[in-house]
Design a protein around this motif. Structure first.
Motif, short mmCIF file in Angstrom:
data_model
loop_
_atom_site.label_atom_id
_atom_site.label_comp_id
_atom_site.label_asym_id
_atom_site.label_seq_id
_atom_site.Cartn_x
_atom_site.Cartn_y
_atom_site.Cartn_z
N GLY A 1 11.99 -3.17 1.67
CA GLY A 1 11.69 -4.02 0.81
C GLY A 1 11.16 -5.19 1.31
N ALA A 2 10.61 -6.42 0.77
CA ALA A 2 9.87 -7.56 1.45
C ALA A 2 11.11 -8.28 2.25
CB ALA A 2 9.29 -8.31 0.22
N PRO A 3 10.56 -8.95 3.23
CA PRO A 3 9.50 -9.11 4.03
C PRO A 3 8.72 -7.63 4.83
CG PRO A 3 10.97 -9.99 5.40
CD PRO A 3 11.81 -9.44 4.12
N LEU A 4 9.56 -6.59 4.77
CA LEU A 4 9.27 -5.55 5.52
C LEU A 4 8.12 -4.76 4.79
CD1 LEU A 4 12.74 -3.97 6.35
CD2 LEU A 4 11.26 -5.28 7.72
N THR A 5 7.25 -4.01 5.59
CA THR A 5 6.17 -3.32 4.92
C THR A 5 6.55 -1.99 4.18
OG1 THR A 5 5.73 -2.27 6.98
CG2 THR A 5 4.39 -4.16 6.62
N ASP A 6 7.80 -1.45 4.47
CA ASP A 6 8.29 -0.32 3.88
C ASP A 6 8.90 -0.64 2.42
OD1 ASP A 6 7.99 1.13 6.20
OD2 ASP A 6 10.05 0.61 7.11
N ASP A 7 8.20 0.00 1.38
CA ASP A 7 8.66 -0.16 0.23
C ASP A 7 9.77 0.68 -0.14
OD1 ASP A 7 6.75 -1.84 -0.60
OD2 ASP A 7 5.37 -0.40 -1.14
N CYS A 8 10.60 0.28 -1.25
CA CYS A 8 11.84 1.17 -1.35
C CYS A 8 11.61 2.10 -2.55
CB CYS A 8 12.73 0.06 -1.74
SG CYS A 8 13.61 -1.03 -0.56
N GLY A 9 12.14 3.17 -2.39
CA GLY A 9 12.16 4.21 -3.29
C GLY A 9 13.18 3.79 -4.65
N GLU A 10 13.12 4.65 -5.47
CA GLU A 10 14.20 4.65 -6.61
C GLU A 10 15.80 4.44 -6.01
OE1 GLU A 10 13.46 7.12 -9.83
OE2 GLU A 10 11.59 6.85 -9.82
N ASP A 11 15.69 4.99 -4.89
CA ASP A 11 17.30 5.38 -4.26
C ASP A 11 17.52 3.97 -3.24
OD1 ASP A 11 15.74 5.86 -2.26
OD2 ASP A 11 16.53 7.83 -1.93
N SER A 12 16.77 2.99 -3.40
CA SER A 12 17.02 1.99 -2.62
C SER A 12 16.86 2.37 -0.98
CB SER A 12 17.99 0.99 -2.72
OG SER A 12 17.92 0.50 -4.08
N LYS A 13 16.05 3.30 -0.71
CA LYS A 13 15.86 3.62 0.63
C LYS A 13 14.34 3.84 0.90
CE LYS A 13 19.82 6.74 1.15
NZ LYS A 13 20.29 8.10 1.49
N PRO A 14 13.81 3.42 2.39
CA PRO A 14 12.52 3.50 2.44
C PRO A 14 11.70 4.74 1.94
CG PRO A 14 13.77 2.85 4.47
CD PRO A 14 14.76 3.25 3.45
N LYS A 15 10.78 4.36 1.29
CA LYS A 15 9.81 5.72 0.92
C LYS A 15 9.34 6.39 2.32
CE LYS A 15 7.96 3.96 -3.28
NZ LYS A 15 6.96 3.49 -4.06
N SER A 16 9.26 7.81 2.23
CA SER A 16 9.14 8.40 3.51
C SER A 16 7.68 8.49 3.53
CB SER A 16 9.65 9.89 3.73
OG SER A 16 11.00 9.76 3.56
N PRO A 17 7.28 8.29 4.93
CA PRO A 17 5.38 8.43 4.99
C PRO A 17 5.14 9.83 4.63
CG PRO A 17 6.66 8.17 7.03
CD PRO A 17 7.57 8.10 6.02
N ILE A 18 3.95 9.98 4.08
CA ILE A 18 3.26 11.22 3.65
C ILE A 18 2.93 11.77 4.87
CG2 ILE A 18 1.66 12.20 2.04
CD1 ILE A 18 1.86 10.21 0.26
N PRO A 19 3.17 13.25 5.15
CA PRO A 19 2.85 13.93 6.23
C PRO A 19 1.49 14.05 6.42
CG PRO A 19 4.49 15.13 4.99
CD PRO A 19 4.05 13.99 4.31
N ASP A 20 0.65 13.81 7.40
CA ASP A 20 -0.81 14.03 7.71
C ASP A 20 -1.19 15.21 8.03
OD1 ASP A 20 -3.18 12.21 9.73
OD2 ASP A 20 -3.44 13.53 8.19
N ASN A 21 -1.92 16.10 7.14
CA ASN A 21 -2.06 17.55 7.33
C ASN A 21 -3.35 17.83 8.47
OD1 ASN A 21 -0.12 18.21 5.48
ND2 ASN A 21 -1.48 18.20 3.75
#
Length: 178
Positions: free
Chosen positions: A152-172
């Motif tokens: 959450g703000a001011p961090l760049t990691d947005d929170c998911g519905e579970d109030s945990k950081p959204k995991s980055p999408i793996p780069d294929n």
């Protein structure tokens, strides 16, 4: 060395009322001499116990020091949660709890601490969403760094519905076709 403060209960009867009265005391040991302070804890403006190898939790009783303006407990071995009632310490201008082993969420009451001009919660194990309010979002992300489950703000990691950081999408792009 500071011995834990004591609340002593004294019976009283003034002819009209009776009951118990409390007297808060703190005993400070300096250079082998004990000094006992009574009823002066309300005058305490700041506590700096940084880099003292303190362990255990942050005592909930600390939140009763309503006149405290700065609190520095950084660079220790403190464990446990930040006291929920820390938000009632409305005179606090500076809090540094960095480089400890604190865990859990940041109490919602911290978002309403209007005099807070310095905050450092970095390098703990705090988690969940940083409480919304005018105060906490105004601090630098560096004041929260080192708490991988914090979002959450001011961090760049947005929170998911579970109030945990959204995991980055793996780069294929790193995978090869076989």
């Amino acid at each position: 060395m500071i011995k834990p403060s004591n609340s002593t209960f004294f019976p009283f009867n003034n002819g009209r009322n009776s009951g118990f009265q409390t007297m808060d005391t703190a005993t400070v040991v300096m250079k082998g001499l004990e000094y006992e302070y009574e009823n002066n804890l309300g005058l305490l403006a700041g506590i700096d116990l940084s880099s003292n190898k303190l362990s255990g939790g942050i005592p909930e009783e600390l939140t009763g020091l309503h006149g405290l303006r700065f609190l520095n407990l950084s660079h220790n071995h403190l464990q446990g949660k930040i006291p929920v009632k820390i938000g009632v310490m409305t005179s606090l201008e500076s809090i540094d709890l960095s480089i400890n082993r604190l865990y859990g969420v940041i109490p919602q009451g911290m978002a309403t601490m209007s005099f807070l001009s310095h905050l450092n919660l970095s390098y703990n194990n705090l988690s969940g969403e940083i409480p919304s309010g005018t105060q906490l979002q105004g601090f630098s992300p560096f004041n929260f760094i080192g708490n991988p489950e914090l979002c959450g703000a001011p961090l760049t990691d947005d929170c998911g519905e579970d109030s945990k950081p959204k995991s980055p999408i793996p780069d294929n792009d790193d995978t090869e076709d076989i």
